[in-house]
Design an enzyme around this catalytic site. Structure first.
Site, PDB file in Angstrom:
ATOM      1  N   ARG A  83       0.729  -1.170   0.032  1.00  0.00           N
ATOM      2  CA  ARG A  83       0.032  -0.098  -0.107  1.00  0.00           C
ATOM      3  C   ARG A  83       0.900   1.388   0.154  1.00  0.00           C
ATOM      4  NH1 ARG A  83      -2.706   3.030   4.849  1.00  0.00           N
ATOM      5  NH2 ARG A  83      -3.939   4.443   3.770  1.00  0.00           N
ATOM      6  N   HIS A 127      -3.079  10.868   0.706  1.00  0.00           N
ATOM      7  CA  HIS A 127      -2.525  10.571   2.228  1.00  0.00           C
ATOM      8  C   HIS A 127      -1.780  11.993   2.689  1.00  0.00           C
ATOM      9  CE1 HIS A 127      -0.953   7.143   4.955  1.00  0.00           C
ATOM     10  NE2 HIS A 127      -0.623   8.464   5.461  1.00  0.00           N
ATOM     11  N   GLU A 172      -7.380   8.467   6.449  1.00  0.00           N
ATOM     12  CA  GLU A 172      -7.712   9.178   7.930  1.00  0.00           C
ATOM     13  C   GLU A 172      -8.250  10.456   7.584  1.00  0.00           C
ATOM     14  OE1 GLU A 172      -4.437   8.758  10.575  1.00  0.00           O
ATOM     15  OE2 GLU A 172      -4.536   6.427  10.569  1.00  0.00           O
ATOM     16  N   ASN A 301      -7.308   1.647  10.111  1.00  0.00           N
ATOM     17  CA  ASN A 301      -6.108   1.881  10.584  1.00  0.00           C
ATOM     18  C   ASN A 301      -6.040   1.896  12.109  1.00  0.00           C
ATOM     19  OD1 ASN A 301      -5.068   2.335   7.925  1.00  0.00           O
ATOM     20  ND2 ASN A 301      -4.592   4.539   8.421  1.00  0.00           N
ATOM     21  N   TYR A 303      -4.325   1.904  15.803  1.00  0.00           N
ATOM     22  CA  TYR A 303      -2.854   2.065  16.865  1.00  0.00           C
ATOM     23  C   TYR A 303      -3.081   1.870  18.075  1.00  0.00           C
ATOM     24  CZ  TYR A 303      -0.403   3.375  12.330  1.00  0.00           C
ATOM     25  OH  TYR A 303       0.073   3.424  11.273  1.00  0.00           O
ATOM     26  N   GLU A 359      -3.332  -0.031   7.973  1.00  0.00           N
ATOM     27  CA  GLU A 359      -2.033   0.265   8.984  1.00  0.00           C
ATOM     28  C   GLU A 359      -2.515  -0.481  10.268  1.00  0.00           C
ATOM     29  OE1 GLU A 359      -1.168   4.524   9.070  1.00  0.00           O
ATOM     30  OE2 GLU A 359      -1.708   4.780   7.029  1.00  0.00           O
TER      31      GLU A 359
HETATM   32  C1  PNW Z   1      -1.202   7.395  10.691  1.00  0.00           C
HETATM   33  N1  PNW Z   1      -2.947  10.403  16.222  1.00  0.00           N
HETATM   34  O1  PNW Z   1      -1.165   8.757  11.146  1.00  0.00           O
HETATM   35  C2  PNW Z   1      -0.826   7.916   8.988  1.00  0.00           C
HETATM   36  O2  PNW Z   1      -1.865   7.102   8.241  1.00  0.00           O
HETATM   37  C3  PNW Z   1       0.457   7.422   8.952  1.00  0.00           C
HETATM   38  O3  PNW Z   1       0.866   8.142   7.944  1.00  0.00           O
HETATM   39  C4  PNW Z   1       1.403   7.554  10.054  1.00  0.00           C
HETATM   40  O4  PNW Z   1       2.893   7.605   9.927  1.00  0.00           O
HETATM   41  C5  PNW Z   1       0.951   6.621  11.283  1.00  0.00           C
HETATM   42  O5  PNW Z   1      -0.379   6.511  11.351  1.00  0.00           O
HETATM   43  C6  PNW Z   1       1.691   6.412  12.553  1.00  0.00           C
HETATM   44  O6  PNW Z   1       1.481   7.743  13.297  1.00  0.00           O
HETATM   45  C7  PNW Z   1      -1.679   8.912  12.364  1.00  0.00           C
HETATM   46  O7  PNW Z   1      -2.327  11.399  16.795  1.00  0.00           O
HETATM   47  C8  PNW Z   1      -1.177  10.157  13.090  1.00  0.00           C
HETATM   48  O8  PNW Z   1      -3.850  10.074  16.781  1.00  0.00           O
HETATM   49  C9  PNW Z   1      -1.572  10.897  14.484  1.00  0.00           C
HETATM   50  C10 PNW Z   1      -2.548  10.004  14.930  1.00  0.00           C
HETATM   51  C11 PNW Z   1      -3.224   9.005  14.503  1.00  0.00           C
HETATM   52  C12 PNW Z   1      -2.742   8.501  13.202  1.00  0.00           C
END
Ligand code: PNW
Length: 456
Positions: A83, A127, A172, A301, A303, A359
């Site tokens: 991707r 993006h 996002e 995505n 995290y 992601e």
């Molecule tokens: C995503 N937050 O970004 C993006 O899709 C990527 O480009 C990035 O490198 C990756 O996650 C890691 O950060 C985010 O603050 C950036 O909640 C910030 C946040 C969430 C996702």
């Protein structure tokens, strides 16, 4: 036979899609090469104080000039799919008018190189690298930008659509709108809540218009989707006030995006709340029909999760840290079960197309880890993060959720937006002085885990 120590994921089918992800501004560099013009991230990252250490993407991983090497690296990982995103100001400088042939040629080489190596290209149109000229004309708070995205989609799909069969319109939109126009920690760095809410609507409108345009442009059937980072919200307590805070956080972080796209309407509680806050959604007749185009897949995505309580700034929900959870270098809390809950919740609340995790990954301070005899960084916490989150995906599948693939973020250490180059998400280490690439152990683990799951 599975290698010892290699976890098996009984919930994942043999045809589960294994991939890795990147984005254009984070890796390409070559910022002023072959006709590319500045994006909002070029402007923002060159604004003093905006990005840690004054880092910017002028060179980044120099991927633009190291494409064959990076394709071979990817090929060595034995993954099914890659991707990546298309740089709008490289392909259509200034965001309007004719295509830049040299910009398109680069993505031609990328796509052909992937196909030669048996890797499926998954292209993200947007993006976060909006051409600066479109920002100067008003950016995402301005309705016209949505129509510009559809024109860009036509150029990109017109050239690559004979070979790229998976298209993601936006990455996002929450981050584009809220971090870019409200919080101001991402480009273009504005702090204007009503403008951010207008940006939400115009991003989603752009998604719908681009989806229509892709399908009108490409002859071969293309699969079209969008990638969200929906919040996974838990209430920090049982009181009605806590539950209300969780409802609002879920509204602003998940339903505001998924409801219009999958149900064709904005959540009533959220739109009323936004009106009360003097930030109405600028919806016109017919917009929601455009936004709710049927999709072939939905990208998610993930995290971390959010636990919330009442009493934040401006009466907003406040995030409550969970001190028992381990942290990444961001520092983000590690909570794999949140991914299971998120996927199950989306499946429960919406008529969902097939899901893909587009992601998931973790930044760690790799300099704290040793290297093995092959020079590979022993990043076992990153490997554990992948293993625990793949297990979380497998649990969601066992609960009946149709999630069909997983893309590790990221192939390479790269420009981590407001944090610059210090936060390393790659499964491949990049020395930003020499541009030397070195596999980390997590990359080898991913390769073996993918192979193991295919032959089970
Ligand atoms: C995503 N937050 O970004 C993006 O899709 C990527 O480009 C990035 O490198 C990756 O996650 C890691 O950060 C985010 O603050 C950036 O909640 C910030 C946040 C969430 C996702």
């Amino acid at each position: 036979r599975p290698d010892p120590g290699l976890p098996d994921f009984p919930g994942l089918p043999a045809d589960f899609l294994w991939g890795a992800a990147t984005s254009a501004y984070q890796i390409e560099g070559a910022a002023a090469v072959d006709g590319r013009t500045p994006s909002i991230w070029d402007t923002f990252s060159h604004t003093p104080g905006a990005v840690d250490n004054g880092d910017h993407g002028d060179v980044a991983c120099d991927h633009y000039h190291r494409l064959p090497e990076d394709l071979d690296l990817l090929s060595g990982l034995g993954l099914d799919a890659y991707r990546f995103s298309l740089s709008w100001p490289r392909i259509q400088p200034g965001g309007r008018g004719p295509a830049n042939a040299k910009g398109l040629d680069f993505y031609d080489r990328l796509v052909d190189g992937l196909l030669e190596r048996g890797i499926a290209p998954w292209a993200t149109l947007y993006h976060w690298d909006l051409p600066q000229e479109l920002e100067d004309a008003g950016g995402w708070p301005h309705r016209d930008t949505a129509y510009r995205l559809a024109d860009f989609a036509e150029i990109a799909v017109g050239r690559l659509g004979d070979r790229v069969h998976h298209w993601i319109t936006l990455n996002e939109p929450f981050c584009s709108a809220m971090l870019g126009y409200h919080v101001g920690c991402h480009a273009p760095g504005r702090k204007d809540f009503p403008a951010a809410v207008r940006a939400v609507h115009h991003l989603l409108l752009g998604h719908g218009l681009a989806t229509q345009r892709i399908r009108a442009t490409v002859e071969r059937p293309a699969e079209v989707g969008i990638t969200f980072n929906p919040a996974q919200v838990y209430a920090a307590g049982d009181s009605p006030e806590h539950l209300d805070a969780a409802r609002r956080a879920d509204g602003m972080g998940r339903r505001l995006y998924l409801d219009p796209v999958l149900l064709g309407r904005y959540p009533k509680d959220v739109s009323e709340d936004l009106e009360r806050r003097g930030a109405p959604l600028p919806v016109r007749d017919g917009d929601l029909e455009v936004i709710a185009q049927p999709l072939d897949f939905l990208g998610i995505n993930y995290y971390f999760s959010d636990t919330v309580a009442p009493g934040g700034e401006d009466e907003e929900p406040r995030r409550v840290p969970q001190p028992e959870l381990p942290l990444t270098a961001m520092p983000w809390e590690i909570y794999p079960q949140g991914m299971t809950d998120l996927l199950i919740g989306i499946d429960r609340d919406y008529p969902t197309p097939p899901l893909y995790v587009t992601e998931n990954g973790a930044a760690f301070d790799d300099s704290a880890f040793g290297t093995d005899e092959d020079g590979r960084i022993q990043d076992s916490p990153r490997t554990a993060y992948f293993a625990d989150h793949l297990a979380a995906v497998a649990r969601a599948r066992l609960e009946g959720v149709d999630v069909r693939g997983y893309f590790a973020w990221s192939l390479l250490d790269n420009f981590e937006w407001a944090y610059g180059y210090d936060k390393r998400f790659g499964v491949v280490h990049v020395d930003f002085e020499t541009q030397r690439r070195t596999l980390k152990q997590s990359a080898v683990w991913l390769r073996e885990a993918a192979r193991n799951s295919r032959t089970r």
